[in-house]
Design an enzyme around this catalytic site. Sequence first.
Site, short mmCIF file in Angstrom:
data_model
loop_
_atom_site.label_atom_id
_atom_site.label_comp_id
_atom_site.label_asym_id
_atom_site.label_seq_id
_atom_site.Cartn_x
_atom_site.Cartn_y
_atom_site.Cartn_z
CG ASP A 1 14.67 89.51 -11.75
OD1 ASP A 1 13.75 88.69 -11.81
OD2 ASP A 1 14.72 90.42 -10.89
CD GLU B 1 14.34 80.88 -10.27
OE1 GLU B 1 13.29 81.48 -9.95
OE2 GLU B 1 14.55 80.46 -11.43
O1 TRH Z 1 19.04 88.15 -5.29
P1 TRH Z 1 17.98 87.15 -5.12
O2 TRH Z 1 17.18 87.29 -3.91
O3 TRH Z 1 17.03 87.16 -6.37
C1 TRH Z 1 15.62 87.05 -6.31
C2 TRH Z 1 15.11 85.75 -6.66
O4 TRH Z 1 15.58 85.37 -7.93
C3 TRH Z 1 13.61 85.76 -6.68
O5 TRH Z 1 13.11 84.50 -7.03
C4 TRH Z 1 13.17 86.79 -7.67
O6 TRH Z 1 11.79 86.88 -7.69
C5 TRH Z 1 13.75 88.10 -7.25
O7 TRH Z 1 15.16 87.99 -7.22
C6 TRH Z 1 13.38 89.18 -8.21
O8 TRH Z 1 18.64 85.69 -5.07
P2 TRH Z 1 19.24 84.73 -6.20
O9 TRH Z 1 18.16 84.24 -7.10
O10 TRH Z 1 20.02 83.72 -5.52
O11 TRH Z 1 20.21 85.65 -7.05
C7 TRH Z 1 21.42 86.13 -6.56
C8 TRH Z 1 22.45 86.15 -7.66
O12 TRH Z 1 23.55 86.98 -7.31
C9 TRH Z 1 23.02 84.75 -7.94
O13 TRH Z 1 23.20 84.59 -9.34
C10 TRH Z 1 24.38 84.79 -7.26
C11 TRH Z 1 24.75 86.24 -7.49
N1 TRH Z 1 25.80 86.76 -6.58
C12 TRH Z 1 27.10 86.85 -7.07
O14 TRH Z 1 27.37 86.45 -8.22
N2 TRH Z 1 28.06 87.40 -6.26
C13 TRH Z 1 27.79 87.84 -5.02
O15 TRH Z 1 28.72 88.34 -4.33
C14 TRH Z 1 26.45 87.72 -4.52
C15 TRH Z 1 26.15 88.19 -3.11
C16 TRH Z 1 25.47 87.18 -5.33
#
Ligand code: TRH
Length: 359
Positions: A22, A265
Site C-alpha cells: 500500500d 503488486e
Molecule cells: O508487500 P507486498 O506483499 O504488498 C501487498 C500487495 O501490494 C498486495 O496487492 C496488497 O493487497 C497488500 O500489500 C496489502 O508486495 P509489494 O506490492 O511488492 O510491495 C512491496 C514494497 O516494498 C515495494 O514497493 C518494494 C518495497 N521494498 C523495498 O523498498 N525495500 C525492501 O527491502 C523490500 C523487501 C521491499
Amino acid sequence: MNTHRPEKLWDIFCTVIDNHGDLGVCWRLTRQLLAQGQSVRLWVDDASALVWMAPDAHAQPNLQVLPWAAASQSEVLKSLKPADVWIEAFGCTLPDAFVAHGVATHPQQPAWINLEYLSAEDWVPRMHNMPSPVMSGPAKGWTKRFFYPGFTADTGGLLRETDLQERQGRFDRAAWRQKHAPHLAPGSLLISLFCYEPAALPQLLAQLVGTPHHLLVTPGRPLAAVQQALAGMAEQPNWSALPYTSQDGFDEMLWACDLNFVRGEDSLVRALWAGQPFIWHIYPQDDNAHHDKLEAFLEWMQAPESLRQAHRVWNGMEAGEWPALNAETLEIWSHNTQTKRHQLFGQIDLVTQLIHLVG
Ligand code: TRH
C-alpha cells in the site's frame, strides 16, 4: 501526450492494511508526481516503513508526509490550502471531517480519484475511468473517478519513472553481485526471494542444493519462511539474508539477479521493468479470486507453458513438480519478460495518464 501542465497540489491518502505494497505504491506515485513538478501531501496511517523504503522522503521539496489522524483535526484543516486532486488509494475512505472541510472551502470539487489494485483481468479496461457519483454525506453530488492501473493501453498503465532506462543503463551489475554475493562462482545463478509462504518453497530450496547458486532472501515474511523450511533440511542451499533497503536499492537487486521471486503488486511491476526472468507470488485472497487474477496475468504475458506451470506450483494452485531451473528454461523465461517489457515501454505510464486525466 503533454505532461508539462501547471503544477497541481495532490492529496494522496493511504492506509497500510498489511505488508508493504500500500505504502510502496503510494510512495512510487508520490515520487513520480514530484518528479513531474507537482506538489504532494501524503496522508498515511503508518509511515514507519518510509525510514527504509524512502530514506530521502524528509528532504523532498514540495512534499509533506502527514499522519492520517491529522486530516480530522480542525486546527490542521483550517490552515490547509485546497488541493486540486484527491487520491483515495485502494479504496481507503477519506476521513469525513476532511471531506466536509473540502466541500466547505473548495471553490469547485477537486478531481477525486479512486486508485485501484492492479489486475490483468478483462473487465479492467471497462471499469477504468468510470465515474462514481457520491450519493450521500457532505460531498453528495460530487463525483469520484475509478482509476485502474493495468498492462494494456486501454487501462491506466503502470508506474514507470521517466529516468528508469537511464538508471538501468548506469547500473554496475558486476559490482552489485560482487558486493552481495562475493563467493558466487562463474556460471552460478543469483536469485532474489521476496514472497509470502509459497507452497513450493521447500521444493525450490531442495533443488538449489544440487545447482550452483546463491539465494538472496529479503527480510520479514520471506526470511521467516526460508528459516522454517530449512529447519527440516539435511543439506542447505547457499543463501544470505538481505536487510531492508530503499525502493531504488530493491530495484537494483532485481536488475542484478538472474531470477527474481516477487510478490504483491509493486514488486511485480518492478520485476517487469527489470527484464529478468521472474516468478510472481500473488497476494492470496480468501475466496481464491487470486487464481483468476494470476491466470489473467499469465495470459497477458503469453507465458510459455513452463512458466505457467511454475507459477501455479509456486502459488499452490497445483501440486505438480517444481521445474528444473536450467539455462534453457531461464533463457525462454528471459525472452518472454524482455518481450513484454518492450511492449510496456511503448505504452503511456500511469502518472502521465493521471496528470492528463485531472487536466
Ligand atoms: O508487500 P507486498 O506483499 O504488498 C501487498 C500487495 O501490494 C498486495 O496487492 C496488497 O493487497 C497488500 O500489500 C496489502 O508486495 P509489494 O506490492 O511488492 O510491495 C512491496 C514494497 O516494498 C515495494 O514497493 C518494494 C518495497 N521494498 C523495498 O523498498 N525495500 C525492501 O527491502 C523490500 C523487501 C521491499
